[in-house]
Design an enzyme around this catalytic site. Structure first.
Site, PDB file in Angstrom:
ATOM      1  N   TYR A  19       0.827  -1.204   0.000  1.00  0.00           N
ATOM      2  CA  TYR A  19       0.000   0.000   0.000  1.00  0.00           C
ATOM      3  C   TYR A  19       0.865   1.259   0.000  1.00  0.00           C
ATOM      4  CZ  TYR A  19      -3.228  -3.612   1.427  1.00  0.00           C
ATOM      5  OH  TYR A  19      -3.956  -4.778   1.486  1.00  0.00           O
ATOM      6  N   TYR A 147     -12.482  -7.657   5.649  1.00  0.00           N
ATOM      7  CA  TYR A 147     -11.298  -7.695   4.782  1.00  0.00           C
ATOM      8  C   TYR A 147     -10.902  -9.151   4.580  1.00  0.00           C
ATOM      9  CZ  TYR A 147      -6.522  -7.423   3.121  1.00  0.00           C
ATOM     10  OH  TYR A 147      -5.382  -7.599   2.384  1.00  0.00           O
ATOM     11  N   ASP A 248     -13.059 -17.156   7.446  1.00  0.00           N
ATOM     12  CA  ASP A 248     -11.703 -16.665   7.199  1.00  0.00           C
ATOM     13  C   ASP A 248     -11.002 -16.502   8.541  1.00  0.00           C
ATOM     14  OD1 ASP A 248      -9.434 -15.183   6.731  1.00  0.00           O
ATOM     15  OD2 ASP A 248     -10.402 -13.674   5.474  1.00  0.00           O
TER      16      ASP A 248
END
Length: 429
Positions: A19, A147, A248
Site C-alpha cells: 500500500y 477484509y 476466514d
C-alpha cells in the site's frame, strides 16, 4: 551493491512496499536483524515489536525450533512440485490441521498466502454447487467492514465502500453485503441480530454459493469484535437456506483470540475454512483451505472430477516443515495462559487512552488491543514517534493497535502500551 546504506536509497527509488508509492515520502525503517520480540534497525536502535510482523510471528523471531525444522528440511529437499508427487511434511501438516480444527473439516488444500486461500475457498464453493447441478449459485454474501485479501475474488468480498479496494469496484464481481453486526463480543444479540442477513438469504439464497465471514474479529477492515451469538445465528441461517459457510481464520487462527480458532467462541464449524499468517510462525509464506468431505467428494466426483487450482509452490516442503514445527511449539506451550496474560496487560495498559479526547474507543480481545481514534492518523507523523519510543507499531486508518508475539514478557508489554498512550497523547497524529 555497496556495503553502506546505499541500498536504502535504492529501495526508495525502485521497490514497492505494501500500500505504497515508489519514492513515497512515508518513512521506511531498515531492519538488519530480529530476535525474540525485538527488531534491530540499521542505525543500531532496537524496537519491541507490537505487530508480530502483521500478526504472523507468534513465537517471536529467530526461534531455534523453527530454524532447526527449516534447516533439516533444507538439507533434504527444499522444494518439489506437488503435482503428481507428495512428501511427508505436507501429509504430516495436513494430519495436524485436521486434528486441531473443528470436526467436519477433513481435507486440506495448501496455498501460498491468505488471499489465495480465500480465492481457493470461493472457487471451491462455486465448483461445489456446479457439481450439485446448481450452477446459478455463484454469488457471495458477507458483512460490511470486512477484509479478506488483495486478489480479485478476495477484494470482491471486502467492504465495498470503506475498504482499500474501491478503486477496482467497477470491475470486481458484484457480491451481496449487509451491515456488520452491532452486538459486541461478550454481549447478547438482542432481538434478531442477523435480521439483515436473514432477509438477504431469503431473497437471494438460490444464487448464493456461500456466506463468507471473519469469525468474531473483523481484522484489517476495522478491528471490530462482534458477538458469538451472531456467528451462531449465521451458521443456523446457512443451514436453513442451503448455502455454505466460509470462515476466514487467517488473522484469528492459532490462538490470537484466546481460542485456538475464533469460531470456537460460538461452538460452530465452517464448511470451508481458511488459515494462514501465523501458520508457519512467521518464517515462510503458507496458507491452507480446509473443507468437509461433503464438499471435497462432490467436487472430486463431479465434472471434470478435480478441483481447478494448483499453485507452483503448493505445499512447499520448507514451509510445511516450518508450519508443523510452529504448531507443535504452540500446542506444547501454555498458550492459553500467555494469551490471557497479554489480554490483561493490554486492558490495563491501554485503559488510560480512554481519557484522551482524540480517542473514540479502546477495545481488547485475547492478544489484540485496539485504540480507535476519532480521526485517521497521520502516518508521516506517528510512525517516527513510535520508533523514537522504541516500539514497532503500524497504525492504519483511525486505528492504533497491538498484536504482539505470544512470548512477550510483562516489561515489554508495559513498554508497548505505555508507548501507545504517550504517542496518542502527545504526537500530532
Amino acid at each position: 551493491m555497496s556495503e553502506n546504506l546505499d541500498w536504502i536509497d535504492f529501495d526508495n527509488q525502485h521497490v514497492w512496499h505494501p500500500y505504497s508509492a515508489v519514492g513515497s515520502d512515508l518513512p521506511v525503517f531498515p531492519v538488519v536483524s530480529a530476535d525474540g520480540v525485538r527488531l534491530r534497525l540499521a542505525d543500531g536502535r532496537e524496537l519491541i515489536d507490537g505487530m508480530s510482523s502483521w500478526w504472523c510471528a507468534i513465537h517471536g523471531y529467530n526461534h531455534p525450533e523453527l530454524k532447526r525444522a527449516i534447516q533439516q528440511q533444507l538439507d533434504t529437499m527444499p522444494h518439489v512440485m506437488f503435482g503428481g508427487l507428495t512428501h511427508q511434511p505436507a501429509v504430516a501438516l495436513a494430519e495436524k490441521l485436521i486434528e486441531i480444527t473443528p470436526g467436519p473439516l477433513q481435507t486440506v488444500f495448501f496455498a501460498d498466502s491468505g488471499s489465495v486461500a480465500v480465492e481457493v475457498a470461493m472457487k471451491m464453493a462455486i465448483q461445489y454447487w456446479r457439481d450439485k447441478a446448481l450452477p446459478e449459485k455463484q454469488r457471495f454474501l458477507t458483512i460490511r467492514r470486512g477484509y479478506h485479501g488483495d486478489t480479485f475474488g478476495a477484494m470482491s468480498v471486502c467492504d465495498p465502500d470503506t475498504g482499500m479496494h474501491t478503486l477496482f469496484s467497477g470491475i470486481l464481481p458484484q457480491q451481496l453485503f449487509v451491515d456488520a453486526p452491532r452486538c459486541y463480543f461478550g454481549h447478547p444479540c438482542k432481538g434478531d441480530g442477523a435480521k439483515a442477513l436473514r432477509k438477504k438469504l431469503r431473497k437471494h439464497h438460490s444464487h448464493i454459493a456461500a456466506v463468507i465471514l471473519e469469525p468474531i474479529v473483523q481484522g484489517a477492515g476495522g478491528m471490530r469484535f462482534y458477538s458469538s451469538e451472531y456467528l451462531k445465528e449465521v451458521r443456523s441461517l446457512c443451514d436453513q437456506y442451503g448455502v455454505l459457510l466460509i470462515l476466514d481464520e487467517i488473522a484469528t487462527g492459532f490462538g490470537r483470540t484466546g481460542k485456538l480458532f475464533a469460531c470456537e467462541h460460538a461452538k460452530i464449524a465452517a464448511d470451508i475454512m481458511c488459515v494462514g499468517k501465523s501458520l508457519t510462525g512467521g518464517t515462510m509464506s503458507l496458507a491452507a483451505t480446509l473443507t468437509t468431505e461433503e464438499v471435497s467428494k462432490t467436487i472430486s466426483q463431479g465434472d471434470p472430477g478435480l478441483f481447478m487450482h494448483g499453485p507452483t509452490f503448493m505445499a512447499n516442503p520448507l514451509a510445511c516443515s516450518a508450519a508443523l514445527a510452529s504448531l507443535n511449539l504452540l500446542l506444547d506451550s501454555p498458550w492459553q495462559e500467555r494469551i490471557k496474560h497479554i489480554e490483561t496487560g493490554l486492558q490495563q495498559g491501554l485503559a488510560p487512552c480512554r481519557e484522551l479526547p482524540q480517542v473514540n474507543e479502546v477495545r481488547v480481545l485475547g492478544a489484540i488491543g485496539v485504540v480507535e481514534m476519532k480521526k485517521p492518523v497521520d502516518m508521516n507523523q506517528v510512525q517516527p514517534c513510535f520508533v523514537d519510543a522504541g516500539v514497532w507499531v503500524r497504525p492504519f486508518g483511525k486505528l492504533v493497535y497491538l498484536m504482539p508475539p505470544y512470548i512477550i514478557d510483562q516489561n515489554d508489554l508495559n513498554t508497548l502500551t505505555s508507548a501507545v498512550f504517550k504517542v496518542v497523547e502527545k504526537c500530532p497524529i
